[in-house]
Design an enzyme around this catalytic site. Structure first.
Site, PDB file in Angstrom:
ATOM      1  N   HIS A   4       0.840  -1.205   0.000  1.00  0.00           N
ATOM      2  CA  HIS A   4       0.000   0.000   0.000  1.00  0.00           C
ATOM      3  C   HIS A   4       0.875   1.255   0.000  1.00  0.00           C
ATOM      4  O   HIS A   4       0.632   2.196  -0.749  1.00  0.00           O
ATOM      5  CB  HIS A   4      -0.872   0.048   1.269  1.00  0.00           C
ATOM      6  CG  HIS A   4      -1.963  -0.975   1.339  1.00  0.00           C
ATOM      7  ND1 HIS A   4      -2.137  -1.790   2.427  1.00  0.00           N
ATOM      8  CD2 HIS A   4      -2.942  -1.307   0.470  1.00  0.00           C
ATOM      9  CE1 HIS A   4      -3.189  -2.574   2.230  1.00  0.00           C
ATOM     10  NE2 HIS A   4      -3.688  -2.314   1.043  1.00  0.00           N
ATOM     11  N   LYS A  50     -18.373  -6.414   5.680  1.00  0.00           N
ATOM     12  CA  LYS A  50     -17.037  -7.024   5.644  1.00  0.00           C
ATOM     13  C   LYS A  50     -16.397  -6.992   7.036  1.00  0.00           C
ATOM     14  O   LYS A  50     -16.244  -5.920   7.624  1.00  0.00           O
ATOM     15  CB  LYS A  50     -16.162  -6.259   4.635  1.00  0.00           C
ATOM     16  CG  LYS A  50     -14.825  -6.910   4.391  1.00  0.00           C
ATOM     17  CD  LYS A  50     -14.080  -6.289   3.229  1.00  0.00           C
ATOM     18  CE  LYS A  50     -12.675  -6.859   3.145  1.00  0.00           C
ATOM     19  NZ  LYS A  50     -11.893  -6.281   2.066  1.00  0.00           N
ATOM     20  N   ARG A  80      -2.055  -6.413  -8.718  1.00  0.00           N
ATOM     21  CA  ARG A  80      -1.011  -7.422  -8.481  1.00  0.00           C
ATOM     22  C   ARG A  80      -1.169  -8.602  -9.417  1.00  0.00           C
ATOM     23  O   ARG A  80      -0.223  -9.048 -10.026  1.00  0.00           O
ATOM     24  CB  ARG A  80      -1.103  -7.945  -7.029  1.00  0.00           C
ATOM     25  CG  ARG A  80      -0.619  -6.992  -5.987  1.00  0.00           C
ATOM     26  CD  ARG A  80      -1.172  -7.360  -4.637  1.00  0.00           C
ATOM     27  NE  ARG A  80      -2.630  -7.251  -4.631  1.00  0.00           N
ATOM     28  CZ  ARG A  80      -3.383  -7.339  -3.565  1.00  0.00           C
ATOM     29  NH1 ARG A  80      -2.840  -7.585  -2.392  1.00  0.00           N
ATOM     30  NH2 ARG A  80      -4.685  -7.201  -3.641  1.00  0.00           N
ATOM     31  N   SER A 102      -2.903  -7.880   2.640  1.00  0.00           N
ATOM     32  CA  SER A 102      -3.200  -7.802   4.074  1.00  0.00           C
ATOM     33  C   SER A 102      -3.520  -9.182   4.625  1.00  0.00           C
ATOM     34  O   SER A 102      -3.104  -9.526   5.741  1.00  0.00           O
ATOM     35  CB  SER A 102      -4.383  -6.857   4.317  1.00  0.00           C
ATOM     36  OG  SER A 102      -4.057  -5.556   3.917  1.00  0.00           O
TER      37      SER A 102
HETATM   38  P1  ADP Z   1      -9.728  -3.616  -0.844  1.00  0.00           P
HETATM   39  O1  ADP Z   1     -10.517  -4.390   0.168  1.00  0.00           O
HETATM   40  O2  ADP Z   1     -10.423  -2.374  -1.319  1.00  0.00           O
HETATM   41  O3  ADP Z   1      -9.147  -4.421  -1.987  1.00  0.00           O
HETATM   42  P2  ADP Z   1      -7.019  -3.487   0.194  1.00  0.00           P
HETATM   43  O4  ADP Z   1      -6.586  -2.801   1.440  1.00  0.00           O
HETATM   44  O5  ADP Z   1      -6.853  -4.954   0.115  1.00  0.00           O
HETATM   45  O6  ADP Z   1      -8.517  -3.042   0.011  1.00  0.00           O
HETATM   46  O7  ADP Z   1      -6.280  -2.837  -1.055  1.00  0.00           O
HETATM   47  C1  ADP Z   1      -6.395  -1.466  -1.345  1.00  0.00           C
HETATM   48  C2  ADP Z   1      -5.734  -1.188  -2.685  1.00  0.00           C
HETATM   49  O8  ADP Z   1      -4.330  -1.421  -2.599  1.00  0.00           O
HETATM   50  C3  ADP Z   1      -6.247  -2.079  -3.821  1.00  0.00           C
HETATM   51  O9  ADP Z   1      -6.266  -1.324  -5.023  1.00  0.00           O
HETATM   52  C4  ADP Z   1      -5.200  -3.156  -3.900  1.00  0.00           C
HETATM   53  O10 ADP Z   1      -5.133  -3.730  -5.203  1.00  0.00           O
HETATM   54  C5  ADP Z   1      -3.949  -2.342  -3.593  1.00  0.00           C
HETATM   55  N1  ADP Z   1      -2.879  -3.176  -3.079  1.00  0.00           N
HETATM   56  C6  ADP Z   1      -2.879  -3.937  -1.974  1.00  0.00           C
HETATM   57  N2  ADP Z   1      -1.694  -4.577  -1.824  1.00  0.00           N
HETATM   58  C7  ADP Z   1      -0.921  -4.199  -2.890  1.00  0.00           C
HETATM   59  C8  ADP Z   1       0.410  -4.523  -3.334  1.00  0.00           C
HETATM   60  N3  ADP Z   1       1.164  -5.372  -2.669  1.00  0.00           N
HETATM   61  N4  ADP Z   1       0.822  -3.950  -4.483  1.00  0.00           N
HETATM   62  C9  ADP Z   1       0.031  -3.121  -5.170  1.00  0.00           C
HETATM   63  N5  ADP Z   1      -1.211  -2.766  -4.805  1.00  0.00           N
HETATM   64  C10 ADP Z   1      -1.688  -3.308  -3.691  1.00  0.00           C
END
Ligand code: ADP
Length: 162
Positions: free
Chosen positions: A18, A42, A92, A130
């Site tokens: 992130h 969620k 990803r 996460s």
């Molecule tokens: P959500 O539940 O909205 O997917 P996340 O916290 O999992 O929330 O992810 C938020 C954003 O960050 C999303 O666009 C996700 O694709 C991106 N993201 C999460 N981890 C990575 C990573 N390792 N590399 C690139 N983008 C990421």
């Protein structure tokens, strides 16, 4: 007019993946609003306050990075309220692509003036999510290099990782 983009997510917890996306996005816009999306359907490990507080600590003193949250409302309505013009999402995997493509098209239908900007993951973080971090910490592994130390500490308290 300053260009503003919203970077929405669950951030349960915020990871180095992130942070990498946010740091790259802030070079493209005048201001980034990192928004913790709270969805009552969620279940999250960390509370909204904990996630907001971690992000605030991680980006403390950054004039052009704001931390906020929004609950049970359309992302595009939140984006409009904030006078932002873009949504930043990270990609990803192919699985991310399928989901993100559908969401971006739905958001475009609802708010044609809002653009979704996709940023490809840095290769160092392509496996970082996460959920994978919660699992690593729960089983006693190290989060070094994939999750900020303050987030790892909180996860250990919650999950009892050794
Ligand atoms: P959500 O539940 O909205 O997917 P996340 O916290 O999992 O929330 O992810 C938020 C954003 O960050 C999303 O666009 C996700 O694709 C991106 N993201 C999460 N981890 C990575 C990573 N390792 N590399 C690139 N983008 C990421």
């Amino acid at each position: 007019m300053p260009t503003i983009a919203v970077c929405p997510g669950s951030f349960d917890p915020p990871t180095e993946g992130h942070i990498n996306i946010i740091e790259r996005a802030v070079k493209l816009f005048d201001k980034i609003i990192v928004a913790v999306a709270v969805n009552s359907s969620k279940q999250c490990l960390l509370s909204t306050d904990e996630r907001v507080s971690l992000l605030k600590t991680l980006f403390k003193g950054r004039r052009n990075i704001a931390i906020d949250s929004f609950e049970d409302r359309l992302l595009v309505d939140y984006v409009r309220d904030k006078k932002a013009t873009a949504v930043i999402r990270g990609l990803r995997t192919i699985q991310d692509y399928d989901y993100e493509f559908q969401m971006a098209l739905a958001n475009k239908k609802l708010a044609p003036e809002v653009e979704t900007v996709f940023m490809m993951t840095d290769s160092d973080y392509s496996f970082v999510s996460s959920s994978i971090i919660r699992e690593i910490i729960r089983l006693g592994g190290s989060g070094k290099g994939i999750v900020p130390a303050i987030a790892e500490k909180l996860l250990k308290q919650k999950l009892g990782g050794h």
